[in-house]
Design an enzyme around this catalytic site. Structure first.
Site, short mmCIF file in Angstrom:
data_model
loop_
_atom_site.label_atom_id
_atom_site.label_comp_id
_atom_site.label_asym_id
_atom_site.label_seq_id
_atom_site.Cartn_x
_atom_site.Cartn_y
_atom_site.Cartn_z
N HIS A 53 -9.28 5.78 -59.39
CA HIS A 53 -8.24 6.16 -60.36
C HIS A 53 -7.11 6.88 -59.61
O HIS A 53 -5.93 6.53 -59.75
CB HIS A 53 -8.85 7.08 -61.43
CG HIS A 53 -7.99 7.31 -62.62
ND1 HIS A 53 -8.42 8.01 -63.73
CD2 HIS A 53 -6.69 6.98 -62.89
CE1 HIS A 53 -7.45 8.06 -64.63
NE2 HIS A 53 -6.38 7.45 -64.12
N HIS A 89 -19.75 6.89 -60.41
CA HIS A 89 -18.91 7.82 -61.18
C HIS A 89 -17.79 8.41 -60.32
O HIS A 89 -16.61 8.33 -60.66
CB HIS A 89 -19.81 8.92 -61.75
CG HIS A 89 -19.11 9.91 -62.62
ND1 HIS A 89 -19.18 9.88 -63.99
CD2 HIS A 89 -18.33 10.98 -62.32
CE1 HIS A 89 -18.47 10.88 -64.49
NE2 HIS A 89 -17.95 11.57 -63.50
N GLU A 90 -18.18 8.99 -59.20
CA GLU A 90 -17.18 9.67 -58.35
C GLU A 90 -16.22 8.68 -57.71
O GLU A 90 -15.03 8.99 -57.52
CB GLU A 90 -17.88 10.53 -57.29
CG GLU A 90 -18.72 11.67 -57.85
CD GLU A 90 -17.97 12.60 -58.80
OE1 GLU A 90 -16.73 12.70 -58.71
OE2 GLU A 90 -18.63 13.22 -59.67
N HIS A 95 -13.48 8.01 -60.15
CA HIS A 95 -12.43 9.03 -60.02
C HIS A 95 -11.52 8.70 -58.83
O HIS A 95 -10.30 8.74 -58.92
CB HIS A 95 -13.04 10.41 -59.75
CG HIS A 95 -13.66 11.07 -60.93
ND1 HIS A 95 -13.00 11.25 -62.11
CD2 HIS A 95 -14.89 11.62 -61.09
CE1 HIS A 95 -13.80 11.89 -62.96
NE2 HIS A 95 -14.95 12.12 -62.36
#
Length: 601
Positions: free
Chosen positions: A398, A391-392, A395
């Site tokens: 991105h 998940h992180e 980020h």
């Protein structure tokens, strides 16, 4: 009995700490850049009253704005990341306060910008943009200012509002200091009979324990501690709601919700559609709760039974090294180019891995333009934490792609799309893990984990969003948000969302008091909308392959804030202005539930 304590920051191995020196080689360098940033404030002010002079002057100002933004971001991120390493360290509390103060000063100095640009006739601005190629790159930013004209005030009022920034952040600062630095929980006895510290980071791993006594003790101990401070926490929460309402009123919005959504040009219907669709699919959630009760073999299912895996013997400890390998392999559908950057992050200390004494709880990705992203974890050896890593890093990548593709003006992505890349990574990792197992129990374990992601990310975050909607409206209507009022609202929502097959323990009424995101109003709904968009995107990537990957990376991940979030997602093939992505996601939840029920017969 042995007492297990957290390590001090100084005792953590350097290979498990983020390379903060990549941002500033030393604290002296940070202090120099802090001073340089402060010195730019009078330079900003020298442009006041001059922006209409010519396209060249407007361009000069925008370049200066970029320079100040770059320095301020670096100064701010470093100060807060040092503070988050150990929130009890006075020096870094001071650094973060200095950075926050400087940020307010910069905002105040820049406060003339928007009103002054709005005072320039639109035809003049269009002429400036058409006549200067360099200025054209700021066209979207200028048009965005014009869009928000009805909510922009005079120069004097904008400066006044900018100067209230630090005061407005007080409820959040107070909560953060209380929750991360001052709040201490009693010890509990773990599965091995050892007395251990109950911490934010360990709480979820205790809630996942196969030992029901440990789950119950952790649950009751945590909420009993919060309950001691319920009136203080209610006053802090209420103060934050009131400051949000104040700024909404000043900016001529009907509500704080509309003010927050308008920042990214999100229609109010996106928020209300989410709640409506989730309520429509609520029977699936109740079915899942009933299945959990049945599979755990409990006559009574309690709130502290919601996180423990249904298939307990598939629960294995996963080291951080194993977690990295799992994530790398799971993201193969995104291609070699994407995974090269992922590997770079794994091997070059982008990540602060383990919990230490005083470290900020939770997990996040952050960073400053021009330097690689950073990821803060409090890694525990669980599958859930493997997904947190995926998940992180979603980020982080991105940010990496947007920073690489765009100038600083547009590099930062909007909050509405902030959770899409991260949860797309999770969905792809899950498909990979499901695809390579033939073991019935392992498959059931993974299916349960996937079902839990839907529960915690769509249902739970929508419940939070509904709580915010109700409490902000009550405050606007003149009702006092006392501890008892907040507990009752929260209890009623738990009854609605979880149904009749679970005991809604009284302790859960206090859960609102420990959610940091409530201090960033109308943020949490974006976890649910982001998850829905991510499910849609992951399906496109798995189904269509390279063309979908290219759209995803080149049009979405590299898009930053160069267009409105709804439009960026449309370019990648998902339309969040409709109910469809949320419906599609919850339909998948239903299919997973069907498979789980069949598998566990």
């Amino acid at each position: 009995m042995d007492k297990i304590q957290l390590k001090k920051r100084s005792e953590v191995e350097s290979r498990h700490k983020w390379a903060i020196e990549d941002l500033f080689a030393s604290e002296e360098d940070w202090k120099k850049e802090y001073a340089q940033t402060k010195d730019l404030i009078p330079v900003i002010s020298s442009y006041q009253g001059r922006l209409a002079e010519s396209a060249e002057v407007l361009l000069e100002f925008y370049k200066l704005h970029d320079e100040v933004s770059l320095h301020m971001e670096r100064v701010y991120v470093y100060a807060y990341q040092k503070y988050h390493e150990d929130t009890s360290e006075g020096k870094y509390q001071g650094y973060s306060n200095q950075a926050a103060n400087l940020s307010v000063q910069v905002s105040s100095a820049l406060s003339f910008m928007v009103p002054e640009i709005l005072s320039i006739p639109e035809e003049t601005l269009n002429f400036f943009i058409a006549s200067n190629l360099e200025l054209k790159k700021y066209e979207f930013a200028i048009k965005e200012i014009i869009r928000q004209k009805p909510h922009t005030l005079s120069t004097e009022m904008e400066e006044l509002i900018a100067n209230t920034g630090e005061m407005a952040e007080s409820p959040e600062s107070i909560f953060s200091m209380f929750n991360n630095a001052d709040l201490k929980f009693p010890q509990i006895e773990n599965e091995n009979g050892e007395m251990v510290d109950l911490t934010h980071g360990r709480y979820i791993s205790y809630m996942e324990s196969s030992d029901r006594r440990v789950r119950k003790d952790a649950f009751q101990t945590l909420y009993a501690t919060y309950k001691k401070y319920k009136n203080t926490l209610a006053a802090t929460f209420s103060a934050n709601v009131k400051q949000e309402a104040f700024f909404a009123k000043v900016r001529k919005y009907p509500s704080a919700m509309e003010k927050e959504l308008d920042k990214s040009n999100i229609p109010l219907s996106v928020y209300t559609n989410l709640i409506e669709v989730v309520h429509e699919y609520m029977p699936l959630m109740h079915r899942y709760v009933a299945l959990r009760k049945k599979l755990l073999g409990l006559t009574e299912l309690h709130m502290y039974d919601l996180y423990t895996p249904i298939v307990t013997d598939a629960d294995t400890k996963i080291s951080f090294e194993e977690a990295k390998e799992m994530v790398y392999n799971g993201l193969e559908p995104l291609g070699d180019k994407y995974r090269r950057v992922l590997k770079e992050g794994f091997e070059n200390s982008w990540i602060d891995v383990y919990e230490n004494e005083g470290k900020r709880s939770g997990a996040y990705s952050w960073g400053a333009y021009g330097t690689h992203p950073y990821v803060l974890l409090n890694y525990q050896d669980t599958l859930d934490n493997v997904f947190t890593l995926a998940h992180e890093m979603g980020h982080a990548l991105h940010s990496y792609h947007s920073d690489a593709a765009l100038p600083i003006t547009y590099a930062g992505y909007r909050i509405f799309v902030a959770e899409v890349a991260s949860t797309c990574n999770e969905a792809l990792l899950m498909e990979y893990l499901l695809g390579k197992t033939e073991d019935k129990k392992e498959r059931a374990y993974l299916l349960n984990h996937f079902l839990e992601q839907f529960r915690t990310t769509i249902y739970r975050q929508t419940m939070f969003a509904e709580f915010e909607m109700i409490t902000h409206k009550k405050s606007m209507d003149g009702e006092a948000l006392t501890a008892d009022t907040l507990c009752q609202i929260y209890r009623d929502l738990n009854i609605c969302y979880f149904g009749n097959d679970i005991v809604i323990d009284p302790e859960i009424d206090m859960e609102w008091a420990r959610i940091p995101h409530f201090y960033n109003a109308f943020y949490v709904y974006q976890y649910a909308t982001g998850y829905s968009a991510a499910i849609a995107l992951s399906r496109k990537i798995l189904k269509e392959g390279q063309p979908a990957v290219e759209d995803y990376i080149n049009k979405f991940l590299s898009g930053g804030s160069s267009d409105y979030p709804i439009e960026l997602l449309k370019k990648a093939g998902v339309d969040m202005s409709t109910k469809e992505p949320v419906k599609q996601a919850l339909t998948l939840f239903g299919q997973l539930l069907d498979e789980m029920e069949e598998l566990m017969k």
